[in-house]
Design an enzyme around this catalytic site. Sequence first.
Site, short mmCIF file in Angstrom:
data_model
loop_
_atom_site.label_atom_id
_atom_site.label_comp_id
_atom_site.label_asym_id
_atom_site.label_seq_id
_atom_site.Cartn_x
_atom_site.Cartn_y
_atom_site.Cartn_z
CG HIS A 63 -15.23 30.22 -24.62
ND1 HIS A 63 -14.69 29.19 -23.90
CD2 HIS A 63 -15.36 29.75 -25.89
CE1 HIS A 63 -14.50 28.14 -24.69
NE2 HIS A 63 -14.90 28.46 -25.91
CE LYS A 69 -21.91 31.45 -37.65
NZ LYS A 69 -21.27 30.33 -38.33
CE LYS A 93 -12.95 37.82 -40.53
NZ LYS A 93 -12.78 36.71 -41.47
CG ASP A 98 -20.93 46.39 -33.33
OD1 ASP A 98 -20.12 46.13 -32.42
OD2 ASP A 98 -21.15 47.53 -33.75
CE LYS A 105 -11.56 29.82 -40.79
NZ LYS A 105 -12.31 30.97 -41.32
CB SER A 360 -22.82 33.23 -40.55
OG SER A 360 -22.31 32.41 -41.57
P1 NAD Z 1 -12.83 28.71 -52.30
O1 NAD Z 1 -12.30 27.35 -52.07
O2 NAD Z 1 -14.24 28.84 -52.77
O3 NAD Z 1 -11.94 29.50 -53.38
C1 NAD Z 1 -10.56 29.66 -53.32
C2 NAD Z 1 -10.06 29.96 -54.72
O4 NAD Z 1 -8.68 30.28 -54.67
C3 NAD Z 1 -10.23 28.76 -55.65
O5 NAD Z 1 -10.78 29.19 -56.87
C4 NAD Z 1 -8.80 28.28 -55.81
O6 NAD Z 1 -8.60 27.61 -57.05
C5 NAD Z 1 -8.01 29.55 -55.69
N1 NAD Z 1 -6.61 29.37 -55.34
C6 NAD Z 1 -6.06 28.45 -54.49
N2 NAD Z 1 -4.72 28.60 -54.42
C7 NAD Z 1 -4.41 29.61 -55.24
C8 NAD Z 1 -3.20 30.23 -55.61
N3 NAD Z 1 -2.03 29.82 -55.11
N4 NAD Z 1 -3.24 31.26 -56.48
C9 NAD Z 1 -4.42 31.69 -56.98
N5 NAD Z 1 -5.61 31.13 -56.67
C10 NAD Z 1 -5.60 30.11 -55.82
O7 NAD Z 1 -12.58 29.52 -50.94
P2 NAD Z 1 -13.29 30.83 -50.44
O8 NAD Z 1 -14.41 30.45 -49.57
O9 NAD Z 1 -13.52 31.73 -51.60
O10 NAD Z 1 -12.16 31.45 -49.50
C11 NAD Z 1 -11.10 32.26 -49.99
C12 NAD Z 1 -10.49 33.06 -48.85
O11 NAD Z 1 -11.51 33.85 -48.24
C13 NAD Z 1 -9.90 32.23 -47.72
O12 NAD Z 1 -8.80 32.94 -47.19
C14 NAD Z 1 -11.01 32.19 -46.68
O13 NAD Z 1 -10.51 31.97 -45.38
C15 NAD Z 1 -11.56 33.57 -46.84
N6 NAD Z 1 -12.93 33.75 -46.37
C16 NAD Z 1 -13.96 33.00 -46.86
C17 NAD Z 1 -15.25 33.23 -46.40
C18 NAD Z 1 -16.44 32.50 -46.99
O14 NAD Z 1 -17.58 32.88 -46.64
N7 NAD Z 1 -16.27 31.56 -47.88
C19 NAD Z 1 -15.49 34.16 -45.40
C20 NAD Z 1 -14.41 34.92 -44.91
C21 NAD Z 1 -13.15 34.70 -45.41
#
Ligand code: NAD
Length: 467
Positions: A63, A69, A93, A98, A105, A360
């Site tokens: 906080h 976020k 992050k 910044d 989460k 965001s």
């Molecule tokens: P998503 O659900 O859109 O995509 C995840 C993809 O990974 C899917 O296509 C899924 O089929 C695939 N997948 C799942 N298990 C797998 C495996 N064992 N081997 C290979 N592929 C596999 O999710 P996302 O939003 O793209 O998030 C992916 C990662 O990025 C996560 O770690 C998330 O925390 C991180 N992230 C996402 C965002 C965002 O804006 N969406 C921001 C920061 C970090």
Amino acid sequence: MSDYNFFDQVNEAFDLAAEYSEYDEGLLVQIKNCNNVYHITFPLERDDDSIEVIHGWRVEHSHHKLPTKGGIRFSTTVNEDETMALAALMTYKCAVVDVPFGGAKGGIKIDKSRFSDAEIERITRRYTYELIKKDFLGPGSDVPAPDYGTGAREMGWILDTYRQLKSDLNAEACVTGKPIPQGGVRGRTEATGRGVFFGIREACRNKEDMEELGLKHGLEGKTFVIQGLGNVGYYAAKYMIEGGAKMIGVAEIEGSIYDSDGIDLDKLVQYRKENDTILGFEDTKELESNTTVLEAECDILIPAALENQINDGNASNIQAKIIAEAANGPTTADAHETLKEKGVLIIPDSYLNAGGVTVSYFEWLKNLSHVRFGRMEKRFEESSYRKILNVIENISDRTFTEEEMGRLAQGADEYDLVDSGLEETMINAYNDLNKLRKEHDIDLRTAAFLSAINKVGTMYDQMGIFP
Ligand code: NAD
């Protein structure tokens, strides 16, 4: 990989970096801990009238700045430890790039494929209601976003639920990653992947660093392997290819494929839609398992799926020179050490996937100001540029065609401004971290943690401790 304690791993990395900071132990412990951990259980009435109990979490890690976020994840792997770790990573992050938020989460432990859309909507709305009851949601308190397994649709439901229960002029700012008509910002969907690309491109631009890796500088011609073609993975791959890199390997849930001649991304995505698998696509070689391709020969490996994918089981076999952590926590602490010893450059998650939270932040600003970026100035800019071009025409014998005028006198619209803000953020942050890395002779992950510790520590120094 359930024996990995993800939050402990984050803290291990934090402790390594803390050695280079000047804050005393008590404050460091305060920075590390999660301020609020909320475990929710609620019943879902299923479409067949049976009742199922759903488990969800929301963790507000820090906080020191408000609102907090962080995304909301729908996955069977969600648990308290994971949510705490991801919330902590959000704090670091935001500090690294910044963005003036504390970290948070959320997650719901479900296998989405077992539920109908109507059930997912009920789960999302009930979870939202539970968050509101405890003040874990609001434009000034805690602002969720999409993450693994959620997207604009779920964010829209969260906003609508909030609006039904609260009369708040700034309601739209209670969640980001919304559909555009509901106050979303142009460029948010692709932001994380786009940021991943900006980050990798910036790393590759550094001649000295690339020489150390035995690589030419610049993105052009570099090969990459990507794990996960979801939101982050797809856009990261798309912009990497547009930037001149070649995608030669892909891992998805069902398996992994490789083709040293390059894989056509959009054709592959279309193929997967039609066949429910990436296996058997064009001339690609099907590999043994869905992680085999992570060990393939390439310049850059981009894990963009889940955590703990690069671990002590495969780290020593990895051939990539650069690991670009698009996913959160894809590399375990011991794997990180192994890779470092091999001389691999690891661009850490806490920096590299910060594009999502950066945009965001822009969305939240847009919602609070109740006006689309560019709406006030786009036309004004265009007419100013036209005046300048007219003067150039008058003092030279050059006349611009209408097409040239249109192109040169273009005012920035919302997408342009968001993209420019994202690019600026990712470039600056990379160079700050790289400088810190060289100053202290540490790796980029430690530099990212150190940068975050210094920024959060400064806040505590200046705010003092209440009461
Ligand atoms: P998503 O659900 O859109 O995509 C995840 C993809 O990974 C899917 O296509 C899924 O089929 C695939 N997948 C799942 N298990 C797998 C495996 N064992 N081997 C290979 N592929 C596999 O999710 P996302 O939003 O793209 O998030 C992916 C990662 O990025 C996560 O770690 C998330 O925390 C991180 N992230 C996402 C965002 C965002 O804006 N969406 C921001 C920061 C970090």
